[in-house]
Design a protein around this motif. Structure first.
Motif, PDB file in Angstrom:
ATOM      1  N   SER A 134       0.832  -1.161  -0.135  1.00  0.00           N
ATOM      2  CA  SER A 134      -0.012   0.002   0.181  1.00  0.00           C
ATOM      3  C   SER A 134       0.879   1.381  -0.020  1.00  0.00           C
ATOM      4  O   SER A 134       0.185   2.330   0.032  1.00  0.00           O
ATOM      5  N   PRO A 146       2.272   4.302  -1.149  1.00  0.00           N
ATOM      6  CA  PRO A 146       1.884   5.100  -2.399  1.00  0.00           C
ATOM      7  C   PRO A 146       3.395   5.506  -3.292  1.00  0.00           C
ATOM      8  O   PRO A 146       3.429   6.003  -4.093  1.00  0.00           O
ATOM      9  N   ILE A 204      -4.415   2.958  -5.516  1.00  0.00           N
ATOM     10  CA  ILE A 204      -3.182   3.710  -4.989  1.00  0.00           C
ATOM     11  C   ILE A 204      -2.130   4.028  -6.262  1.00  0.00           C
ATOM     12  O   ILE A 204      -1.451   4.995  -5.964  1.00  0.00           O
ATOM     13  N   TYR A 205      -2.272   3.136  -7.023  1.00  0.00           N
ATOM     14  CA  TYR A 205      -1.306   3.180  -8.191  1.00  0.00           C
ATOM     15  C   TYR A 205      -1.986   3.636  -9.539  1.00  0.00           C
ATOM     16  O   TYR A 205      -1.207   3.365 -10.552  1.00  0.00           O
TER      17      TYR A 205
END
Length: 700
Positions: free
Chosen positions: A97, A99, A144-145
């Motif tokens: 997770s 970032p 997140i990505y």
């Protein structure tokens, strides 16, 4: 309780998939998420798996920075450095997770998800049962990505591919809104192609929402900068234009090319099989519908270009009034459009008065509006049936921020009937009356009421005219016109006609039974401006006080009066009431004055513009069409190159006559000239000069 798994230092089994929630220790770190391949004895099926974690490979013991790029594109865990392996295991242990982590770690993990979903499910029911978990994990990673375009593209495409099972089962995707997926590059997203294929199969017309999704994602449809820069506005405009051209929607032909489901993996070691989606046609294989959508995209893009350029230059002021005026009101962002609607509610059936700066400020104006922007703003208001006084669309000067304006509700046909001789005469009549009535520091309520009654009694004017005149009166009483400005308008009248108007004003000053010294001073200036003997004023005043018309008054008997010793006609404590006979007389005089002024406006000749010798290369009358401009801008270009130089005021007036905004028109012309000839048509701002070097090129 999650399952616990400790890999022996020298495992005897082949590599294996750890399901979600499995706990394992690797490199001195406890990893609880599972969903990965681990093993040291590489079996044939996993020999090329890039994501496979071999616990026998060296891993640095010291904690490393996750943000440093340590995993080159296409690299595997096996070929990574000890430091990179440590960083990857840290990322896994931290819950996948972080970032700031290198996107290479995300792809390395994603390779394993691809293999589990695309390969293992072909032979394992257990793997097939994990599909919902895999989909949930991919969606989580996207949150997140997803800003990484490469990962966003691969992850979204895999989600599309994995959703095919419910589609084959018979669900009609077109019954729901299209999925909000933007273009991904080499092909249209599978869910959209399936939904459109189902529409073709069922002969269901493509609605505006699905057509927009198609236009935004088909790689064979060209999309220029305004489409992305003005996304929400483009979507609204596209759907309106689509429904205008294709009210019932486009019905797609059921072509012979079948829709084939395929997926290009991020992992270089995988080659998943392709499959047909039942008998659904692949609508992207034909160009008929796509060409129709391309025409709409091009039309909307052209309309949005001025607004797009404004946003490009002012990215932090996208919702400022100066930018919004590049758009029809229906395309304004919700907050601005809601402000327009609130303004209309506030006006109701009456009218409201505010400063022009306050009005513009409600729409986040960056400052004082130029003439062309004020005209555009007035057109937007009128399109929503909101009238503004002073009426800039009829030639009134542009209000300054501090100037007062009146807003009122109009009818759709009001704009077409505003400029008539009768209306202009009535307007000047009110200007005269306002100047006199406002001379007193405390404008009498009775005078205002009387003037309003005059407006109501002018039955020769339309309802729209009378409504605008009431707004005009409200502004003129707050900002009365100067005698000098009125003198210019009334100079064409004969001396006897000026005498009639002056007498009317003197009678109006007596409307409330009192005449203040300030009113007398103003009336003296009026009489002098009209080249009348000021002594006539006092006879007119006393004649009005006695109820005697000018023709019966003996002005010489009142020459002893002056502005210094004039007295009130009635004591201040006495309540003065206008009788109906006095009102009727004043109304009759008002009609006479308006009739005089109407003749002036009917006979008034418009001055012809000074003839200017055309410059060399002029195409004003050559009939040349500039194919690189639309008809409106082509006509404007032919006009401006007829002279070597223009003042900005002249160009604003010319642009207004052609229903163009000057800045936007010049920008459009110069941008296209740069594109075709490498130079602009105009240079400078005040004055605006024509670039002589481009004239020969324009004549080609």
């Amino acid at each position: 309780m999650p399952a616990s798994f400790r890999l022996p230092s020298a495992p005897k089994s082949d590599s294996q998939w750890l399901s979600a929630g499995t706990v394992i220790e690797l490199g001195g770190l406890s990893i609880t998420g599972g969903m990965m391949y681990v093993g040291s004895s590489l079996g044939e099926s996993y020999s090329q798996e890039q994501s496979l974690i071999n616990p026998k490979l060296n891993v640095t013991k010291v904690k490393v920075d996750l943000s440093e790029q340590r995993i080159p594109y296409w690299l595997s865990y096996k070929c990574a450095t000890p430091q990179a392996r440590r960083a990857y295991l840290q990322w896994l242990a931290d819950g996948r997770s972080a970032p700031e982590a290198d996107i290479g770690f995300v792809f390395l993990f994603f390779y394993g998800l691809e293999r589990r979903a695309l390969v293992d499910t072909l032979t394992s029911t257990e793997a097939s049962a994990e599909i919902p978990e895999l989909i949930a994990e991919i969606k989580r990673l996207l949150t997140i990505y997803g800003d990484n375009r490469s990962f966003q593209g691969y992850a979204s495409a895999l989600l599309d591919y994995l959703s095919h099972s419910q589609i084959i089962g018979g669900s009609k995707l077109y019954l729901d809104p299209p999925p909000s997926i933007m273009a991904q590059g080499y092909e249209m997203p599978i869910p959209l192609r399936i939904g459109l294929g189902q529409m073709a199969m069922d002969k269901r017309p493509v609605d505006a929402n699905w057509a927009l999704a198609w236009a935004l994602t088909d790689p064979n449809i060209s999309r220029r900068t305004p489409v992305n820069r003005c996304g929400a506005v483009f979507g609204t405009l596209f759907k309106a234009e689509y429904e205008r051209r294709h009210q019932a929607g486009i019905v797609l032909a059921q072509n012979k090319t079948k829709l084939k489901l395929s997926y290009r993996p991020a992992s270089s070691t995988l080659t998943p099989p392709s499959m047909y989606i039942g008998d659904l046609p692949d609508v992207t294989a034909t160009s008929v519908a796509r060409k129709k959508l391309q025409l709409i995209v091009d039309t909307c893009t052209t309309e949005l270009q001025p607004y797009s350029r404004y946003i490009g230059r002012n990215p932090d002021n996208a919702e400022a009034l100066e930018g919004l005026l590049q758009l029809p009101a229906a395309l304004w962002p919700s907050p601005a459009f809601a402000e327009l609607q609130d303004l209309k509610v506030r006006i109701g059936d009456d009218l409201i008065v505010m400063s022009f700066g306050e009005l513009a400020g409600r729409f986040k104006s960056a400052g004082a509006l130029s003439r062309d922007k004020a005209l555009a703003f007035a057109r937007v208001l009128e399109s929503l049936q909101i009238g503004m006084e002073p009426d800039v669309l009829a030639g009134s000067k542009t209000p300054k921020p501090e100037d007062r304006i009146a807003l009122f509700v109009t009818q759709s046909e009001d704009g077409a009937c505003r400029a008539t001789p009768a209306y202009n005469a009535a307007s000047v009549t009110l200007d005269l009356a306002s100047a006199v009535s406002s001379a007193d520091e405390d404008t009498s309520y009775k005078k205002v009421t009387l003037l309003s009654q005059h407006i109501d009694s002018w039955s020769h004017l339309s309802v729209a005219h009378r409504k605008r005149l009431r707004a005009h009166l409200r502004i003129q009483l707050q900002q009365p016109p100067t005698i000098a400005s009125l003198k210019i308008k009334l100079d064409p009248l004969a001396i006897e006609e000026k005498r009639t108007i002056a007498s009317f004003l003197a009678h109006l000053a007596q409307a409330d039974g009192t005449v203040s010294p300030s009113e007398v001073k103003l009336l003296e200036r009026v009489y002098k401006a009209f080249q009348l003997d000021p002594q006539l004023l006092y006879g007119d005043l006393h004649g009005a006080a006695a109820g005697v018309s000018r023709s019966l008054a003996k002005s010489a008997a009142y020459t002893h009066l002056s502005s210094d010793n004039v007295q009130r006609s009635a004591p201040a404590s006495q309540s003065y009431v206008l009788n109906q006979e006095r009102i009727a007389q004043l109304q009759q005089e008002t009609v006479q004055v308006s009739a005089l002024l109407a003749r002036v406006f009917t006979d008034e000749q418009v001055d012809k513009p000074e003839e200017v010798e055309p410059i060399a290369g002029s195409m004003q009358n050559s009939g040349v069409n500039f194919e690189w401009l639309n008809a409106e801008h082509s006509a404007f270009l032919r006009l401006i190159i007829s002279r070597t130089e223009w003042s900005r005021t002249e160009l604003e007036a010319a642009a207004s006559d052609m229903v163009l905004m000057l800045d936007g028109a010049l920008e459009q012309i110069n941008d296209m000239a740069f594109e075709h000839f490498g130079m602009p048509v105009t240079v400078g701002e005040e004055p605006v000069e024509i670039n002589a070097d481009i004239l020969d090129k324009l004549a080609l």
